[in-house]
Each structure stands twice: as structure tokens, then as C-alpha cells.
Design a protein around this motif. Structure first.
Motif, PDB file in Angstrom:
ATOM      1  N   GLY A  32       0.819  -1.219   0.000  1.00 62.39           N
ATOM      2  CA  GLY A  32       0.000   0.000   0.000  1.00 62.39           C
ATOM      3  C   GLY A  32       0.849   1.263   0.000  1.00 62.39           C
ATOM      4  O   GLY A  32       0.578   2.208  -0.745  1.00 62.39           O
ATOM      5  N   SER A  48      -6.835  -1.522  -4.065  1.00 67.40           N
ATOM      6  CA  SER A  48      -6.410  -2.538  -3.111  1.00 67.40           C
ATOM      7  C   SER A  48      -7.573  -3.499  -2.874  1.00 67.40           C
ATOM      8  O   SER A  48      -8.658  -3.070  -2.463  1.00 67.40           O
ATOM      9  CB  SER A  48      -5.986  -1.864  -1.801  1.00 67.40           C
ATOM     10  N   ASP A 107      -3.621  -4.279  -5.987  1.00 69.32           N
ATOM     11  CA  ASP A 107      -2.774  -4.592  -4.828  1.00 69.32           C
ATOM     12  C   ASP A 107      -3.447  -5.687  -3.984  1.00 69.32           C
ATOM     13  O   ASP A 107      -4.626  -5.591  -3.657  1.00 69.32           O
ATOM     14  CB  ASP A 107      -2.581  -3.242  -4.100  1.00 69.32           C
ATOM     15  N   ARG A 155      -7.384  -2.017  12.408  1.00 68.24           N
ATOM     16  CA  ARG A 155      -7.726  -3.204  11.619  1.00 68.24           C
ATOM     17  C   ARG A 155      -7.935  -4.414  12.527  1.00 68.24           C
ATOM     18  O   ARG A 155      -7.209  -4.605  13.497  1.00 68.24           O
ATOM     19  CB  ARG A 155      -6.613  -3.493  10.585  1.00 68.24           C
TER      20      ARG A 155
HETATM   21 MG    MG Z   1      -2.637  -3.056   1.929  1.00 67.84          MG
END
Ligand code: MG
Ligand code: C5P
Length: 211
Positions: A32, A48, A107, A155
């Protein structure tokens, strides 16, 4: 005359076909971070797969929200029928806004054999894969970076337990896909353990020689 007109039209259509670079590497390998820099310098559009799935997960009333949430937490790869639909829609939206913007960094995809066959089934003939940009980074460095990122990323999978599973998925399912592309001469490998700026120097060498 007629033939040359057709020739010009075919050339134009081929030129406008989406040109894709797949970006792969373990969790925390720098995909990223480097994609953001490539976008700035080379004008690619960054898609992504993980971001697309996270945003689908948090949509109101989405059919797949719970499935995506549990797959992400477990570090498993979501069925490609879901992922490819999100990728294709994002590409089409971009191309509809500006058909000249036809270069894409995808990605975190293809992550396994299912991802790859989904791509081949849905995208062959629609988009061309130019090469695979591979950020090669040891599992130890990947885990350390994700744990650090986890302090602020929010996350659900930047924790020690999920990371073990993500690394396992990477080794078992993603690495063999990279190896397959390697045999086809399509992999451009970068040492992902270096600093962000050092890695980007290597990335630029690749993009300058490919473009
Ligand atoms: Mg990533
Ligand atoms: O690439 P990123 O680290 O953002 O991916 C996070 C998670 O999203 C993966 O561990 C996986 O659960 C899911 N994912 C997926 N299929 C992909 C890319 C990501 O299921 N092609």
C-alpha cells in the motif's frame, strides 16, 4: 485505406484496454505504501483488494458483510466471485470517468488459485497484466510492521493471532501464485525490507524501464 482505418481503430482499442500491474507480497511488505508513491509519480489508479473488501464489509445492508468480516479476521481469502466483482466495478467506474486513465495497480490480488482463475474467467480479453510487482520481505519483518501498524490502524487483523494465519495463507496460497508468474518471466522483485525511500528507488527503476 479501409484496412489502415481498421488498423488505427484496433490500435486505439488495444491502447485503451486496462493495463494492470498486480502488486503482491506478505502482509506489511509495503504494498500500500509503495502504491501510493507510484500513483503520485506515474499516474496509475490504485485498487487494493483488501480495501475494497473492507469497504464492502462496512456498507449498510450488504449481503456479504459478515462473511467478509470473518474471512479477514481469520486471514482467509474471500471467494473470488465477490472480490472480482468489486475490482471490475472499480475499474469500470474509473474508465467511465476518464477512458485515458487505463493503468491500474491491483494490490493484494491474485492471492490464491481461486483468485487467479476468477481473474482469468472474468478479465481475460478485458484487461492486460503487464507484470507482477513483488515486495519480498521476511515473515519476521512483515509481522513486526503489522503489529506496529496495529497500534493505530484499527484493523481487526493486525494482531498476533490473525497475523499468524495471514502469514500461513501467504506462504501456502499466495507464494505459489508468485512462483507461477516467475516461471512466465512476469515477476519484478523488490527487496521490501529496506526503508520506504530505498524501496521506492528500486520501484522507480522498474517503472522507468517498463513504461
Ligand atoms: Mg494493503
Ligand atoms: O491486502 P490486505 O492486507 O489489505 O488484505 C487483508 C485481508 O483481506 C486478507 O488477509 C484477506 O482476508 C482479505 N483479502 C482477500 N482477497 C484478496 C485480498 C485481501 O480475501 N484478494
Amino acid at each position: 485505406m479501409v484496412i489502415s482505418c481498421w488498423g488505427a481503430l484496433i490500435r486505439k482499442l488495444l491502447m485503451m484496454r486496462p493495463q494492470v500491474v498486480f502488486v503482491l507480497g506478505g502482509p506489511g511488505a509495503g504494498k500500500g505504501t509503495q502504491c501510493a508513491k507510484i500513483v503520485k509519480k506515474y499516474g496509475y489508479t490504485h485498487l487494493s483488494a483488501g480495501d475494497l473488501l473492507r469497504s464492502e464489509r462496512s456498507k449498510e445492508g450488504t449481503e456479504y458483510g459478515e462473511l467478509i468480516a470473518s474471512f479477514i479476521k481469520e486471514g482467509k481469502i474471500v471467494p473470488v466471485a465477490i472480490t472480482i466483482q468489486l475490482i471490475k466495478k472499480a475499474m469500470e467506474e474509473k474508465m467511465a470517468q476518464d477512458s485515458a486513465k487505463n493503468t491500474f495497480l491491483i494490490d493484494g490480488f491474485p492471492r490464491n488459485a481461486d483468485n487467479l482463475s476468477g481473474w482469468n474467467n472474468h478479465m481475460n480479453g478485458y484487461a492486460d497484466v503487464k507484470f507482477v510487482l513483488f515486495f519480498d520481505c521476511s515473515n519476521e519483518v512483515c509481522i513486526e510492521r503489522c503489529l506496529e501498524r496495529g497500534k493505530a490502524s484499527g484493523r481487526t487483523d493486525d494482531n498476533a493471532e490473525s497475523l499468524q494465519k495471514r502469514i500461513q495463507t501467504y506462504m501456502q496460497s499466495t507464494k505459489p501464485i508468485i512462483d507461477e508468474y516467475e516461471k512466465e518471466g512476469k515477476v519484478r522483485r523488490v527487496d521490501g525490507a529496506k526503508t520506504v525511500e530505498q524501496v521506492f528507488l528500486d520501484v522507480q527503476k522498474i517503472f522507468d524501464s517498463e513504461n
